[in-house]
Scaffold this active site. Structure first.
Site, PDB file in Angstrom:
ATOM      1  N   CYS A   2       0.842  -1.188   0.000  1.00 33.84           N
ATOM      2  CA  CYS A   2       0.000   0.000   0.000  1.00 33.84           C
ATOM      3  C   CYS A   2       0.876   1.236   0.000  1.00 33.84           C
ATOM      4  CB  CYS A   2      -0.908   0.024   1.233  1.00 33.84           C
ATOM      5  SG  CYS A   2      -2.021  -1.405   1.344  1.00 33.84           S
ATOM      6  N   GLY A  28      -0.741   0.642  -5.025  1.00 37.84           N
ATOM      7  CA  GLY A  28      -2.046   0.047  -4.773  1.00 37.84           C
ATOM      8  C   GLY A  28      -3.104   0.671  -5.651  1.00 37.84           C
ATOM      9  N   ASN A 101       0.698   0.495   5.866  1.00 40.26           N
ATOM     10  CA  ASN A 101       1.314  -0.318   4.825  1.00 40.26           C
ATOM     11  C   ASN A 101       2.078  -1.442   5.499  1.00 40.26           C
ATOM     12  OD1 ASN A 101       2.509  -1.296   2.456  1.00 40.26           O
ATOM     13  ND2 ASN A 101       4.241   0.103   2.632  1.00 40.26           N
ATOM     14  N   GLY A 102       1.763  -2.682   5.135  1.00 44.46           N
ATOM     15  CA  GLY A 102       2.453  -3.827   5.718  1.00 44.46           C
ATOM     16  C   GLY A 102       1.479  -4.933   6.054  1.00 44.46           C
ATOM     17  N   TYR A 257      10.960  -4.247  -7.430  1.00 44.02           N
ATOM     18  CA  TYR A 257       9.705  -4.068  -8.153  1.00 44.02           C
ATOM     19  C   TYR A 257       8.845  -2.898  -7.696  1.00 44.02           C
ATOM     20  CZ  TYR A 257       4.959  -5.124  -9.837  1.00 44.02           C
ATOM     21  OH  TYR A 257       3.721  -5.037 -10.406  1.00 44.02           O
ATOM     22  N   THR A 303       9.199  -1.545 -14.950  1.00 47.73           N
ATOM     23  CA  THR A 303      10.200  -1.589 -13.875  1.00 47.73           C
ATOM     24  C   THR A 303      11.522  -2.216 -14.281  1.00 47.73           C
ATOM     25  OG1 THR A 303       9.044  -3.572 -13.116  1.00 47.73           O
ATOM     26  CG2 THR A 303       8.608  -1.541 -11.927  1.00 47.73           C
ATOM     27  N   ASP A 365      12.844  -8.949 -17.187  1.00 52.25           N
ATOM     28  CA  ASP A 365      11.778  -8.511 -16.280  1.00 52.25           C
ATOM     29  C   ASP A 365      12.359  -8.385 -14.878  1.00 52.25           C
ATOM     30  OD1 ASP A 365       9.313  -7.652 -15.517  1.00 52.25           O
ATOM     31  OD2 ASP A 365       8.241  -9.487 -16.044  1.00 52.25           O
ATOM     32  N   ASP A 366      11.625  -7.685 -14.006  1.00 46.82           N
ATOM     33  CA  ASP A 366      12.110  -7.512 -12.636  1.00 46.82           C
ATOM     34  C   ASP A 366      12.080  -8.819 -11.854  1.00 46.82           C
ATOM     35  OD1 ASP A 366       9.263  -7.586 -11.453  1.00 46.82           O
ATOM     36  OD2 ASP A 366       9.173  -5.916 -12.845  1.00 46.82           O
TER      37      ASP A 366
END
Length: 502
Positions: A2, A28, A101-102, A257, A303, A365-366
């Site tokens: 988030c 998000g 966030n978490g 990412y 990314t 790609d990442d």
């Protein structure tokens, strides 16, 4: 994952919080919310959807006040109900709102204690609501009618004693100020900054430094693991270390990412870390595949561009943009549900046939998580005329669930789980797969800040730094959060919302 933001200003903050959410939208895309405070009264708007869709002009005008917090969400627990959009609110004590966030790893234990001992009711499945109520109880248990800053910091210390897992948090106390704090491991990122105005200093807290940059705030520093920052409504700044023991161990996947390349997290430039990831990958190709026949390096936007460009430069191979991205489609990795991810990949990218036809192509790609995107993109490259398609990942094989706020819930949904690299290569249809070595990834990131001794690498190594994760926990989490469970909950939430007339 988030995104969170908070501002204490001398002017109305609604527009700047909105702008911060648009900058943090990559963290998000499921829901967005803003709450502001004016003369002790809170004004809240939150709903499912992108920031631009959640807030209309009429709704923005209602968000009055010179301080506020904001949140963009994607659901780590699979629930897409609007009831779990943030910020969350409790009226007692003092009027508190939280954005988080978490992911807490002892949520069920905390829920029981909150009900039985603290006599608090939890109304959703969100661990963020649990975290808010833990803080509220710690603040209320002090028995104060008038709060002091030390009271707030004492309540944060109580949160650290009770909560385990990853949490970067902003909390607004109505009529008093805004608090930001971080778990004792510093797993999730959070920074704060200031700007000078003719009326005095203004402060901002956010998940990433780029949000501060865009709004003209100067980065002061990261909030340290276990530390709390409190900004009074008047603009007075206070900081205090509130954890008895800290062990700085930031999530390395932020650099791979999630974070924007123009952000600085824990004094490490995300952009430079990704350059070094590309450098490490190129050296691995030179070491393990010196006679490679790669004609062109093509990134999978967005990314992986930084790593792919550095890889091409060191290998002496052409770098080309082979995919055009529809920017109005969300990030597939953080979309809930396998069918949604598969559909969105086809809508999101289109190949430029001229860059593929008759060539041996190295796609970069990442990471490779579920493998859905990788498999479809490899097939797109073949359909565009590629002779051979090789695939490089800037991250090591993702083999284990992440329990600290990233949606990697079910081990069996991860393409590399219980598979060798050769088996992954076959499963996604590549001619060769090149994975980053874990030690190389750690070195690429850590080179930006030698003070960080280790990182959370649990999705690669199965080493869970909080020390409370075992196979039984992972099995329970998988049962709650795999794609089938998500689909069932989303169906139930849709029925409930239809019955409520939403």
């Amino acid at each position: 994952m988030c995104g969170i933001a908070a501002i204490v200003s001398h002017q109305t903050v609604n527009q700047e919080l909105y702008d911060a959410l648009t900058v943090l939208q990559h963290r998000g895309q499921d829901a967005a919310g803003i709450v502001t405070c004016e003369a002790g009264r809170l004004h809240l708007r939150k709903e499912n959807g992108l920031t631009r869709d959640v807030f209309t002009n009429a709704q923005m005008l209602k968000l009055k006040g010179n301080m506020g917090i904001a949140h963009v969400r994607y659901p780590t627990a699979g629930c897409t109900s609007s009831a779990e959009a943030q910020p969350f609110y409790v009226n007692s004590p003092f009027g508190l709102t939280l954005a988080h966030n978490g992911n807490l790893t002892n949520t069920e234990e905390l829920k029981k204690a909150l009900f039985v001992e603290d006599q608090r009711h939890i109304n959703t499945d969100s661990d963020s609501e649990v975290l808010l109520n833990v803080f509220a109880h710690e603040l209320q248990s002090l028995g104060k009618l008038h709060l002091t800053v030390d009271d707030v910091f004492q309540a944060v210390s109580g949160v650290h004693r009770r909560c385990r897992g990853a949490y970067a948090v902003v909390i607004m106390i109505a009529g008093f100020g805004i608090l930001g704090f971080r778990d004792p491991h510093g797993i999730r990122p959070i920074v704060f900054g200031a700007r000078k105005t003719e009326h005095g200093s203004e402060f901002m807290i956010a998940s990433e430094s780029v949000a501060l940059d865009v709004l003209g705030f100067e980065l002061i520093r990261d909030i340290e693991p276990g530390e709390a920052v409190f900004i009074e409504e008047s603009g007075m700044l206070h900081t205090k270390q509130c954890a008895e023991k800290i062990d700085h161990c930031p999530c390395i996947f932020e650099y791979v990412y999630f974070a924007r390349p123009d952000s600085i997290i824990d004094r490490i430039s995300v952009y430079k870390a990704r350059l070094r990831m590309g450098e490490k990958l190129a050296k691995k190709v030179q070491r393990d595949w010196p006679d490679h026949d790669i004609d062109v390096v093509i990134p999978i936007p967005d990314t992986s561009r930084t790593a792919a460009l550095q890889m091409a430069n060191l290998l002496g191979v052409k770098y080309r943009e082979g995919f055009i991205k529809n920017r109005y489609i969300g990030r597939t990795f953080i979309m809930p549900g396998q069918k949604m991810r598969e559909k969105s990949v086809k809508q999101k990218l289109n190949a430029i046939s001229l860059e593929f036809e008759g060539k041996n192509v190295l796609l970069v790609d990442d990471s490779i998580v579920r493998g859905t995107t990788s498999e479809q993109i490899i097939q797109m490259a073949r359909d565009a005329g590629a002779k051979k398609v090789y695939f490089a990942s800037a991250a090591p094989p993702v083999r284990y669930p992440n329990v600290y706020g990233i949606d990697m819930p079910a081990a069996h949904e991860l393409i590399a789980h219980n598979r060798t690299e050769a088996e992954v290569c076959s499963a996604i249809g590549a001619d060769r797969v090149i994975y980053q070595e874990l030690n190389d990834l750690i070195d690429a990131v850590r080179r930006g800040n030698q003070d960080i001794k280790h990182f959370d690498t649990s999705c690669f190594s199965k080493e869970y730094i909080t020390g409370d994760i075992d196979d039984a926990y992972l099995e329970r989490t998988e049962a709650l959060r795999n794609d089938n469970a998500q689909a069932q909950r989303n169906s139930e939430n849709f029925i409930i919302e239809m019955q409520n007339g939403d």
